[in-house]
Design a protein around this motif. Structure first.
Motif, PDB file in Angstrom:
ATOM      1  N   PHE A 190     -20.066 -33.033  19.703  1.00 12.80           N
ATOM      2  CA  PHE A 190     -20.194 -31.996  18.675  1.00 12.80           C
ATOM      3  C   PHE A 190     -20.222 -32.600  17.270  1.00 12.80           C
ATOM      4  O   PHE A 190     -20.987 -32.177  16.401  1.00 12.80           O
ATOM      5  CB  PHE A 190     -19.039 -31.008  18.814  1.00 12.80           C
ATOM      6  CG  PHE A 190     -19.006 -29.946  17.742  1.00 12.80           C
ATOM      7  CD1 PHE A 190     -19.952 -28.936  17.727  1.00 12.80           C
ATOM      8  CD2 PHE A 190     -18.020 -29.954  16.767  1.00 12.80           C
ATOM      9  CE1 PHE A 190     -19.931 -27.949  16.739  1.00 12.80           C
ATOM     10  CE2 PHE A 190     -17.986 -28.980  15.780  1.00 12.80           C
ATOM     11  CZ  PHE A 190     -18.940 -27.974  15.773  1.00 12.80           C
ATOM     12  N   GLN A 191     -19.403 -33.618  17.031  1.00 14.69           N
ATOM     13  CA  GLN A 191     -19.282 -34.216  15.692  1.00 14.69           C
ATOM     14  C   GLN A 191     -20.353 -35.267  15.392  1.00 14.69           C
ATOM     15  O   GLN A 191     -20.710 -35.477  14.231  1.00 14.69           O
ATOM     16  CB  GLN A 191     -17.908 -34.870  15.528  1.00 14.69           C
ATOM     17  CG  GLN A 191     -16.749 -33.896  15.528  1.00 14.69           C
ATOM     18  CD  GLN A 191     -15.434 -34.616  15.304  1.00 14.69           C
ATOM     19  OE1 GLN A 191     -14.915 -34.658  14.202  1.00 14.69           O
ATOM     20  NE2 GLN A 191     -14.900 -35.201  16.355  1.00 14.69           N
ATOM     21  N   LEU A 192     -20.828 -35.940  16.440  1.00 20.33           N
ATOM     22  CA  LEU A 192     -21.711 -37.094  16.259  1.00 20.33           C
ATOM     23  C   LEU A 192     -22.963 -36.815  15.416  1.00 20.33           C
ATOM     24  O   LEU A 192     -23.266 -37.591  14.495  1.00 20.33           O
ATOM     25  CB  LEU A 192     -22.102 -37.665  17.628  1.00 20.33           C
ATOM     26  CG  LEU A 192     -22.941 -38.951  17.605  1.00 20.33           C
ATOM     27  CD1 LEU A 192     -22.197 -40.060  16.859  1.00 20.33           C
ATOM     28  CD2 LEU A 192     -23.287 -39.386  19.029  1.00 20.33           C
ATOM     29  N   PRO A 193     -23.721 -35.739  15.672  1.00 20.24           N
ATOM     30  CA  PRO A 193     -24.934 -35.506  14.861  1.00 20.24           C
ATOM     31  C   PRO A 193     -24.627 -35.354  13.368  1.00 20.24           C
ATOM     32  O   PRO A 193     -25.391 -35.816  12.525  1.00 20.24           O
ATOM     33  CB  PRO A 193     -25.499 -34.204  15.441  1.00 20.24           C
ATOM     34  CG  PRO A 193     -24.922 -34.092  16.803  1.00 20.24           C
ATOM     35  CD  PRO A 193     -23.574 -34.709  16.718  1.00 20.24           C
ATOM     36  N   PHE A 194     -23.515 -34.726  13.055  1.00 17.84           N
ATOM     37  CA  PHE A 194     -23.145 -34.517  11.648  1.00 17.84           C
ATOM     38  C   PHE A 194     -22.725 -35.838  10.996  1.00 17.84           C
ATOM     39  O   PHE A 194     -22.995 -36.063   9.812  1.00 17.84           O
ATOM     40  CB  PHE A 194     -22.018 -33.488  11.554  1.00 17.84           C
ATOM     41  CG  PHE A 194     -22.405 -32.128  12.053  1.00 17.84           C
ATOM     42  CD1 PHE A 194     -23.066 -31.234  11.220  1.00 17.84           C
ATOM     43  CD2 PHE A 194     -22.124 -31.744  13.362  1.00 17.84           C
ATOM     44  CE1 PHE A 194     -23.428 -29.984  11.677  1.00 17.84           C
ATOM     45  CE2 PHE A 194     -22.482 -30.495  13.824  1.00 17.84           C
ATOM     46  CZ  PHE A 194     -23.146 -29.613  12.989  1.00 17.84           C
ATOM     47  N   ALA A 195     -22.058 -36.693  11.782  1.00 17.34           N
ATOM     48  CA  ALA A 195     -21.682 -38.011  11.265  1.00 17.34           C
ATOM     49  C   ALA A 195     -22.928 -38.855  11.011  1.00 17.34           C
ATOM     50  O   ALA A 195     -23.030 -39.555   9.996  1.00 17.34           O
ATOM     51  CB  ALA A 195     -20.754 -38.719  12.247  1.00 17.34           C
ATOM     52  N   MET A 196     -23.892 -38.792  11.928  1.00 17.08           N
ATOM     53  CA  MET A 196     -25.141 -39.538  11.766  1.00 17.08           C
ATOM     54  C   MET A 196     -25.930 -39.034  10.555  1.00 17.08           C
ATOM     55  O   MET A 196     -26.563 -39.814   9.836  1.00 17.08           O
ATOM     56  CB  MET A 196     -25.988 -39.420  13.037  1.00 17.08           C
ATOM     57  CG  MET A 196     -25.344 -40.104  14.249  1.00 17.08           C
ATOM     58  SD  MET A 196     -26.273 -39.875  15.788  1.00 17.08           S
ATOM     59  CE  MET A 196     -27.709 -40.880  15.450  1.00 17.08           C
TER      60      MET A 196
END
Length: 512
Positions: free
Chosen positions: A198-204
């Motif tokens: 869930f968090q990974l795309p926003f971190a990228m």
């Protein structure tokens, strides 16, 4: 200030959504299994990986952010991403080792967390634990992504992080009723993975790129290990308190762990919704003012944050005490959650609520000390609180008839003692910082809450007699009583001229 306010409001909304869904998870479990041996086994198994890594994860987040800023300032954006990958990969390796060791020693871990488990309850708990421990690596990298997003000034996504976790568990609970209780842990396992995804795309989107990089000799890794030591111990003592409470609860009547958990979740809802949101926004402000050695503004920020917590938590605490039974009945009593479970949970809620102000102020005061780069004082006070909690647990359970209530009461007393010690230590460290203002607001809040309690009880009893029984009627009675009580409290603190309330009203008038 506007940017800070927006961040705080955004985080509160995100937290409300996540907490509401988390509470729905508890309702689903209560409805499906009530306060039973299966719910006890599942809650203990779900708590084990959380206890093992929550302390480490919180400590990592506390140390990660300032070091990330230092790396970025000294070496640039690319170096900061490299630093992030190094920390993430090291954490994954440590978590895999912990997961494997935990799977091997699952029976011993369950015994540690629930001494009284035997027979089928013990077998279920061991099975649940082994499955859920596989999710520790996912839990570890979720904390790193959360810290990365926060340092990039994205507070909303970390606040929403529990959503996929809770959704997966709710689905597993619903399926388990029709298929088998043994599918429960797989919902939690998939949910832990979901938090990271869930968090990974926003971190990228914020610049993160994964690389399989590890450097155990990196100076910032060594510095981080040095920084997290006292924080880790300080956070760990809270987890140890949870272990002790549940271990002793496992020796009491069946369903004690579940009742304790449901009551604690109600308190945590308040803490997560308001206190964590406030401390998350105030922490960077305090850190900046401390670095600038701006003592006047630093003290003002301490007073404002503490008084805000007092004004929010005191009425909620009193309200939970006087309306504990109808609150628990309306929220939980359905399916397998019967009148006995309602009684047990409401009793625990009353005694947890006594220490609610202690839980809230402990978090704020801890952030004050961290902003002063003092991690030892909260650690020492945490250890003292742990010793007091364990001692009182034994005394209340063994030498009185309080039983379940004694466990909750011991936790509340230890939290209240802790904040007294923290206030004393803070005054010794920075000198007078406006304690008189805090005491005045506390007294005014208590008086307002007592008036609120009297009127709320009067309204509730009369409405109950007037409307009678029935789910919808009971909900209406409770809601009206709470709304009237909140209105009375609000009017009272305005009449008593609490400065923080006047400040809020002035700003609202300007906006209108």
């Amino acid at each position: 200030m506007s940017k800070i306010a927006k961040a705080a409001i955004g985080l509160m909304i995100a937290t409300l959504i996540a907490k509401t869904l988390g509470f729905s998870r508890e309702l689903a479990l209560a409805s499906a299994y009530g306060a039973s041996s299966t719910s006890d086994a599942f809650l203990v198994a779900m708590n084990i990986p959380a206890v093992i890594f929550t302390a480490i994860g919180t400590s990592l987040g506390t140390a990660f952010i300032p070091l990330f800023c230092e790396v970025k300032s000294n070496r640039g954006e690319e170096a900061s991403v490299k630093y992030t990958n190094n920390i993430l990969n090291v954490v994954v390796i440590i978590c895999i080792i912990l997961a494997l060791l935990g799977a091997v020693f699952a029976p011993q871990l369950v015994k540690l967390f629930a001494l009284g488990f035997k027979g089928e309850t013990m077998e279920q708990a061991v099975y649940f634990t082994r499955i859920m421990l596989l999710g520790i690596p996912f839990l570890g990298i979720s904390y790193i992504m959360m810290a990365y997003l926060q340092v990039k000034e994205n507070f909303i996504i970390p606040g929403l992080m529990p959503i996929p976790y809770n959704i997966c568990i709710i689905i597993a609970i619903l399926l388990s009723v029709k298929i088998s209780p043994y599918i429960l842990p797989f919902g939690a396992l998939i949910g832990l993975l979901g938090q990271f995804i869930f968090q990974l795309p926003f971190a990228m989107k914020r610049g993160y790129k994964y690389k399989p990089y590890i450097n155990l000799k990196d100076e910032y890794l060594k510095k981080m290990i040095w920084l997290i030591g006292p924080v880790l111990i300080g956070v760990a003592v809270n987890q140890i308190n949870t272990i002790v409470d549940r271990t002793i609860a496992s020796t009491l009547v069946e369903g004690s762990i579940s009742a304790l958990n449901y009551a604690n979740k109600l308190n945590q809802f308040v803490m997560g919704m308001f206190i964590v949101s406030i401390s998350s926004v105030v922490y960077p402000i305090l850190s900046k003012l401390s670095t600038e050695n701006n003592k006047t503004e630093f003290n003002k920020s301490i007073i404002t944050s503490i008084n805000t917590v007092i004004l929010i938590v005191i009425p909620i605490s009193v309200g939970a005490i006087i309306l504990s039974t109808p609150i628990v009945k309306i929220l939980f009593q359905r399916g397998e959650f019967d009148a006995r479970a309602t009684y047990m949970t409401s009793v625990a809620l009353v005694f947890y609520s006594i220490g609610m102000i202690g839980f809230g102020l402990r978090d704020i005061l801890g952030k004050v000390f961290y902003s002063l780069q003092d991690t030892k004082t909260p650690m020492i006070n945490g250890v003292i609180a742990m010793g007091l909690n364990i001692t009182l647990n034994i005394l209340f359970v063994k030498f009185t008839n309080m039983q379940l209530a004694g466990l909750a009461f011991a936790t509340s007393i230890s939290a209240l003692v802790t904040i007294v010690l923290l206030f004393i230590n803070l005054r010794m460290k920075i000198g007078p910082f406006g304690g008189k203002s805090i005491v005045i607001v506390f007294v005014k809040s208590i008086l307002s809450a007592l008036l609120m309690a009297i009127i709320t009880i009067f309204i509730y009893k009369n409405l109950s007699s007037l409307l009678g029984l029935g789910t919808l009627k009971e909900i209406l009675t409770l809601v009206i009583s709470i709304v009237v009580g909140a209105f009375v409290y609000g009017i009272s603190v305005v009449v008593l001229k609490v400065s923080e309330v006047n400040f809020i009203l002035t700003n609202l008038k300007k906006k209108i």
